[in-house]
Design an enzyme around this catalytic site. Structure first.
Site, short mmCIF file in Angstrom:
data_model
loop_
_atom_site.label_atom_id
_atom_site.label_comp_id
_atom_site.label_asym_id
_atom_site.label_seq_id
_atom_site.Cartn_x
_atom_site.Cartn_y
_atom_site.Cartn_z
N HIS A 162 3.66 -2.88 3.14
CA HIS A 162 3.95 -0.81 2.71
C HIS A 162 5.22 -0.77 1.62
O HIS A 162 6.30 -0.88 2.26
CB HIS A 162 3.81 0.00 3.46
N ASP A 211 1.21 -1.71 0.42
CA ASP A 211 -0.22 -0.14 0.16
C ASP A 211 0.78 1.51 -0.16
O ASP A 211 1.99 0.88 0.43
CB ASP A 211 -1.11 0.13 0.65
ZN LIG Z 1 -2.01 3.29 3.26
#
Ligand SMILES: [Zn+2]
Length: 297
Positions: free
Chosen positions: A248, A107
């Site tokens: 991430h 992400d």
């Molecule tokens: Zn996020």
């Protein structure tokens, strides 16, 4: 009498030939306006030629072929020449539906670390799903295109990471549709799945998003710990068939952890696939207005 008869015949023939000429002229006159109309349409219309347009032409041609070819009437499936399949790439990924598979999701990117994450995936003949921010699309055009070229999936993660449960409908529309459009302009692909920032949702929001909402079943907490060992401990103490792992591609520690985790997951027998592949190969459906955490058997 004979002369008179001949004269009548002659006049008759002249009239007949004039009739033919005038008929030809008439035909030409009839055809020309049509041709002109067609040309005008083609020139003035900005509409793209669609697949259906081509299909109709092909169908008409097949009909003509059938009429003129006597007994040799082939259907498309009975073509006289065998269709030779395009040679498959030797490094093509093969997914076994019955073997364990997981989806890794990254992400908040793309970032400077994303190309290296893509390198690791490629080296291990694996793919991931990248839930990107619309605000990062413009500066990372090449990275986004590379993701798709190498078989990865792009998901929508909003424009600038707002908590979508706290904003107006108008703002929500901009966050989602704006990001879709930016990704489309950059790549020609429109994300089919959405992950709201912070995983923050409510029933009303999920309905409004009008895409399947993808959450996760293994949280590496990489944004918090920024520690390679802790990230991989969170993966390997929890991972099982059908999991969706949250990471991430924004931190160096996540990149370093991926270098270890991806080959290790493969050596433990996991296939690393996209969200779409995970659902497709498990025969699970993805529907708008629903949220998903995993695809367990
Ligand atoms: Zn996020």
């Amino acid at each position: 009498m004979t002369k008179k008869f001949l004269a009548v015949i002659l006049v008759f023939m002249i009239v007949l030939s004039m009739g033919t000429v005038s008929a030809n002229v008439h035909n030409n006159e009839k055809q020309e306006p049509n041709d002109v109309q067609v040309n005008k349409l083609t020139e003035s219309s900005n509409e793209l030629i669609t697949n259906d347009d081509i299909k109709t032409d092909v169908e008409e041609n097949i009909k003509h072929e059938t009429v003129n070819s006597g007994n040799k009437q082939y259907t498309v499936t009975e073509a006289p020449e065998p269709i030779i399949p395009v040679e498959e790439k030797s490094d093509k990924r093969v997914i076994y539906p019955d073997k364990p598979m997981i989806a890794i999701t990254y992400d908040d990117g793309p970032s400077v670390y994303t190309p290296e994450v893509l390198d690791i995936l490629k080296e291990n003949n694996s793919v991931a799903t990248f839930f990107v921010l619309g605000s990062r699309v413009y500066d990372n055009n090449d990275t986004l295109n590379r993701m798709l070229e190498e078989g990865n999936q792009i998901g929508n993660h909003s424009y600038n990471h707002k908590n979508l449960t706290t904003i107006s409908d108008e703002e929500l529309y901009k966050q989602i549709k704006g990001t879709d459009d930016l990704v489309y302009i950059a790549t020609g692909y429109t994300p089919s799945v959405m992950r709201p920032p912070y995983g923050s949702t409510n029933k009303e929001l999920i309905q409004k998003i009008s895409k399947p909402v993808i959450k996760w079943s293994v949280d590496t907490r990489d944004w918090e710990n920024r520690n390679v060992e802790m990230i991989n401990k969170n993966i390997f103490e929890n991972v099982k068939d059908g999991d969706i792992i949250l990471m991430h591609d924004l931190y160096e520690s996540t990149l370093e952890a991926s270098k270890i985790a991806i080959p290790e997951l493969i050596s433990r027998g996991f296939q690393i696939v996209t969200i779409d592949e995970l659902f497709e190969y498990r025969g699970a459906s993805l529907a708008a207005g629903e949220q998903y955490y995993n695809v367990y058997k």
